[in-house]
Motif scaffolding. Structure first.
Motif, PDB file in Angstrom:
ATOM      1  N   GLY A   1      52.255   1.667   9.642  1.00 24.17           N
ATOM      2  CA  GLY A   1      52.703   0.647  10.576  1.00 24.17           C
ATOM      3  C   GLY A   1      53.549  -0.446   9.964  1.00 24.17           C
ATOM      4  O   GLY A   1      54.055  -1.316  10.679  1.00 24.17           O
TER       5      GLY A   1
ATOM      6  N   ASP B   1      59.680   7.984   8.043  1.00 19.33           N
ATOM      7  CA  ASP B   1      58.260   7.748   8.328  1.00 19.33           C
ATOM      8  C   ASP B   1      57.420   8.494   7.288  1.00 19.33           C
ATOM      9  O   ASP B   1      57.278   9.722   7.345  1.00 19.33           O
ATOM     10  CB  ASP B   1      57.930   8.235   9.736  1.00 19.33           C
ATOM     11  CG  ASP B   1      56.509   7.891  10.158  1.00 19.33           C
ATOM     12  OD1 ASP B   1      55.676   7.585   9.287  1.00 19.33           O
ATOM     13  OD2 ASP B   1      56.219   7.954  11.372  1.00 19.33           O
TER      14      ASP B   1
ATOM     15  N   VAL C   1      56.883  -1.762   7.727  1.00 17.96           N
ATOM     16  CA  VAL C   1      58.248  -1.377   7.392  1.00 17.96           C
ATOM     17  C   VAL C   1      58.687  -2.121   6.136  1.00 17.96           C
ATOM     18  O   VAL C   1      58.381  -3.303   5.968  1.00 17.96           O
ATOM     19  CB  VAL C   1      59.216  -1.718   8.546  1.00 17.96           C
ATOM     20  CG1 VAL C   1      60.649  -1.366   8.167  1.00 17.96           C
ATOM     21  CG2 VAL C   1      58.810  -0.985   9.817  1.00 17.96           C
TER      22      VAL C   1
ATOM     23  N   THR D   1      61.886   0.870  21.242  1.00 18.13           N
ATOM     24  CA  THR D   1      61.926  -0.567  20.964  1.00 18.13           C
ATOM     25  C   THR D   1      61.671  -0.844  19.481  1.00 18.13           C
ATOM     26  O   THR D   1      62.217  -1.807  18.921  1.00 18.13           O
ATOM     27  CB  THR D   1      60.878  -1.309  21.812  1.00 18.13           C
ATOM     28  OG1 THR D   1      59.573  -0.738  21.599  1.00 18.13           O
ATOM     29  CG2 THR D   1      61.219  -1.214  23.297  1.00 18.13           C
ATOM     30  N   ARG D   2      60.861  -0.001  18.846  1.00 19.66           N
ATOM     31  CA  ARG D   2      60.617  -0.169  17.404  1.00 19.66           C
ATOM     32  C   ARG D   2      61.898   0.096  16.624  1.00 19.66           C
ATOM     33  O   ARG D   2      62.253  -0.643  15.697  1.00 19.66           O
ATOM     34  CB  ARG D   2      59.513   0.796  16.955  1.00 19.66           C
ATOM     35  CG  ARG D   2      59.144   0.690  15.461  1.00 19.66           C
ATOM     36  CD  ARG D   2      58.393  -0.584  15.204  1.00 19.66           C
ATOM     37  NE  ARG D   2      58.020  -0.779  13.833  1.00 19.66           N
ATOM     38  CZ  ARG D   2      56.980  -0.206  13.212  1.00 19.66           C
ATOM     39  NH1 ARG D   2      56.232   0.661  13.880  1.00 19.66           N
ATOM     40  NH2 ARG D   2      56.676  -0.486  11.976  1.00 19.66           N
TER      41      ARG D   2
ATOM     42  N   TRP E   1      59.917   9.152  19.030  1.00 20.20           N
ATOM     43  CA  TRP E   1      60.111   7.865  18.349  1.00 20.20           C
ATOM     44  C   TRP E   1      60.139   6.742  19.384  1.00 20.20           C
ATOM     45  O   TRP E   1      60.758   6.859  20.438  1.00 20.20           O
ATOM     46  CB  TRP E   1      61.423   7.875  17.562  1.00 20.20           C
ATOM     47  CG  TRP E   1      61.417   8.796  16.380  1.00 20.20           C
ATOM     48  CD1 TRP E   1      61.616  10.143  16.397  1.00 20.20           C
ATOM     49  CD2 TRP E   1      61.220   8.443  15.015  1.00 20.20           C
ATOM     50  NE1 TRP E   1      61.552  10.655  15.129  1.00 20.20           N
ATOM     51  CE2 TRP E   1      61.316   9.627  14.247  1.00 20.20           C
ATOM     52  CE3 TRP E   1      60.984   7.234  14.346  1.00 20.20           C
ATOM     53  CZ2 TRP E   1      61.176   9.647  12.858  1.00 20.20           C
ATOM     54  CZ3 TRP E   1      60.854   7.248  12.960  1.00 20.20           C
ATOM     55  CH2 TRP E   1      60.937   8.436  12.241  1.00 20.20           C
ATOM     56  N   GLU E   2      59.479   5.646  19.087  1.00 18.55           N
ATOM     57  CA  GLU E   2      59.411   4.499  19.990  1.00 18.55           C
ATOM     58  C   GLU E   2      60.738   3.740  19.974  1.00 18.55           C
ATOM     59  O   GLU E   2      61.140   3.183  18.941  1.00 18.55           O
ATOM     60  CB  GLU E   2      58.274   3.567  19.559  1.00 18.55           C
ATOM     61  CG  GLU E   2      58.187   2.262  20.336  1.00 18.55           C
ATOM     62  CD  GLU E   2      58.065   2.477  21.831  1.00 18.55           C
ATOM     63  OE1 GLU E   2      58.825   1.820  22.576  1.00 18.55           O
ATOM     64  OE2 GLU E   2      57.231   3.306  22.240  1.00 18.55           O
TER      65      GLU E   2
ATOM     66  N   ILE F   1      58.675   3.591   6.858  1.00 15.80           N
ATOM     67  CA  ILE F   1      57.529   3.138   7.647  1.00 15.80           C
ATOM     68  C   ILE F   1      56.283   3.776   7.057  1.00 15.80           C
ATOM     69  O   ILE F   1      56.249   4.993   6.832  1.00 15.80           O
ATOM     70  CB  ILE F   1      57.664   3.550   9.122  1.00 15.80           C
ATOM     71  CG1 ILE F   1      58.955   3.003   9.720  1.00 15.80           C
ATOM     72  CG2 ILE F   1      56.459   3.070   9.927  1.00 15.80           C
ATOM     73  CD1 ILE F   1      59.232   3.518  11.136  1.00 15.80           C
TER      74      ILE F   1
ATOM     75  N   SER G   1      64.340  -2.748  17.001  1.00 15.08           N
ATOM     76  CA  SER G   1      64.017  -3.914  16.179  1.00 15.08           C
ATOM     77  C   SER G   1      64.428  -3.694  14.726  1.00 15.08           C
ATOM     78  O   SER G   1      64.884  -4.633  14.053  1.00 15.08           O
ATOM     79  CB  SER G   1      62.521  -4.231  16.262  1.00 15.08           C
ATOM     80  OG  SER G   1      61.744  -3.230  15.614  1.00 15.08           O
ATOM     81  N   LEU G   2      64.316  -2.452  14.249  1.00 10.81           N
ATOM     82  CA  LEU G   2      64.736  -2.153  12.884  1.00 10.81           C
ATOM     83  C   LEU G   2      66.250  -2.310  12.744  1.00 10.81           C
ATOM     84  O   LEU G   2      66.748  -2.861  11.756  1.00 10.81           O
ATOM     85  CB  LEU G   2      64.317  -0.734  12.496  1.00 10.81           C
ATOM     86  CG  LEU G   2      62.815  -0.473  12.376  1.00 10.81           C
ATOM     87  CD1 LEU G   2      62.550   0.981  12.010  1.00 10.81           C
ATOM     88  CD2 LEU G   2      62.194  -1.399  11.336  1.00 10.81           C
TER      89      LEU G   2
END
Length: 426
Positions: A405, A36, A407, A19-20, A16-17, A402, A23-24
């Motif tokens: 791409g 996802d 959300v 930074t993504r 899992w990224e 998600i 942000s969530l």
């Protein structure tokens, strides 16, 4: 259409990224469930590839989020429901009810009323009974539709004794009585269409022998039922396909399970039906939670977070292992200046619930936590929100999905007003 080429058999928490996810958490706050849907589709394709000739149902109890049900239904997966509430959810996304099974355990009267009403609107619905008493109760309500019998094969498997169902007396009619029960049901006018059993939840590759023996017994029973009662449409062997929760555990060899299943069931003139739940959604979800307290205790470093056993019950209930990642520490380590790499220390991650069992891990080696850090708890897509509760009058968390791409908020965060509103309405 999604293909399997290049797709990992399991999605680890490290994939899992960070930074993504950060942000969530910043936008939707914590605790927060993230699912996802693209990964859910990938898992569906993997099951279809391994079991190309089987009817595949999704066990809704693993994650009943409407977005998950719609995604799987659009992918051609049917829905298996353990309660009237799940049945109501499933019928919202289906066209005819033909791909919906209602498989309740000791259903309350109100649930049976709802199921029979649903059958009147969707006559292709299948109802599975796990007791002779349930068949009598269905007949009393005027039901004579598609009937499947849940049997108890006398063999169980799974990740914890509390989820090993195949030998537990609570589940199903003893297999040795199944022929007589189904013959009687057919004589009473029911449309007997199948037999069903479920060995347990979280079956791993090293339990393949138990799975093979279980399926073999179901094949033998199907042949006996066919000889005595007539042809069956399907033999449902449940789900229970495990996923690796620990980082070092290998993913389930699904192809080997499928091959063993086909060999064990033998020559049966009926469709094989499977109904996994966890396998579709577990590694498609994470739970995000923020550190609010770091305390040096006598024997450990205690890290308090804003999620607890009311948010994710599995560790407290089953002593279940979930991978945990400090996203803030990882982001700092990957930053361009590279001078903020933290050391690691043994930590006990605990929630805000007034119970000593409210613990996600004990003395686990993780990057040193600081107040405000964001942690991710992996494999939270199955039996996460579904088992969330309002103990200590705590509102349940929000959920986002998600997809391609994008959300979107799938379930808003509860408020204290939500917790108390049913009292005011009374």
């Amino acid at each position: 259409m999604t293909t399997l080429e290049g797709l990992p058999a399991v999605r680890r928490l490290t994939a899992w990224e960070p930074t993504r996810l950060e942000s969530l958490a910043g936008e939707y706050e914590t605790p927060l469930y993230v699912l996802d849907l693209d990964r859910v589709r990938e898992n569906a394709r993997r099951l279809e590839s391994a079991f190309p000739d089987a009817e595949i149902l999704y066990a809704v109890k693993a994650n009943a989020l409407s977005d998950a049900l719609e995604t799987l239904h659009e992918a051609g997966i049917g829905l298996e429901c353990a309660s009237a509430g799940e049945l109501s959810r499933a019928l919202v996304v289906t066209d005819s009810g033909a791909d919906v099974h209602y498989t309740a355990v000791n259903p309350p009267a109100g649930d049976l009323d709802i199921a029979v009403e649903a059958w009147e609107a969707y006559p292709e619905l299948t109802i599975t009974a796990g007791a002779e008493d349930t068949i009598d109760r269905l007949e009393e309500r005027g039901y004579d539709g598609r009937l499947c019998l849940r049997v108890n094969p006398g063999i169980g498997a799974g990740h914890h004794e509390k989820v090993q169902t195949g030998a537990n007396a609570k589940f199903g009619v003893p297999a040795e009585r199944a022929v007589d029960v189904l013959a009687d049901a057919a004589d009473r006018g029911f449309d007997v269409v199948g037999i069903h059993a479920h060995v347990g939840s979280g079956v791993s590759s090293d339990q393949l022998d138990a799975h093979r023996e279980f399926v073999s017994r179901m094949g033998e029973l199907a042949r006996s039922v066919t000889a005595a009662v007539g042809d069956l449409e399907f033999v449902d062997i449940g789900g229970g396909f495990g996923v690796p929760y620990r980082e070092a555990d290998a993913p389930l060899d699904l192809e080997a399970v499928a091959e063993a299943t086909r060999e064990a069931v033998g020559d049966v003139d009926a469709q094989l039906t499977i109904e996994p739940g966890r396998y579709f959604v577990a590694d498609a979800g994470v739970l995000l939670t923020e550190v609010n307290t770091v305390k040096d205790a006598r024997e450990t470093t205690l890290v308090g977070v804003d999620a607890g056993m009311t948010t994710l019950l599995r560790p407290a209930m089953y002593d279940a292992y979930h991978p945990i990642r400090n996203l803030t520490a990882d982001t700092e380590a990957d930053s361009s200046d590279g001078d903020r790499s933290r050391g690691t220390t043994a930590q006990t991650i605990t929630g805000p619930i007034c119970e000593s069992g409210d613990v996600f891990c004990t003395d686990r080696e993780l990057p040193e936590s600081e107040r405000g850090d964001l942690l991710a708890i992996g494999n939270a897509g199955a039996y996460g929100y579904e088992m969330a509760n309002q103990y200590n009058s705590r509102p349940r968390p929000a959920s986002v999905v998600i997809e391609d791409g994008t959300v979107r908020l799938a379930r808003r965060r509860e408020t204290i007003d939500d917790v108390t509103s049913v009292e005011r309405e009374s």
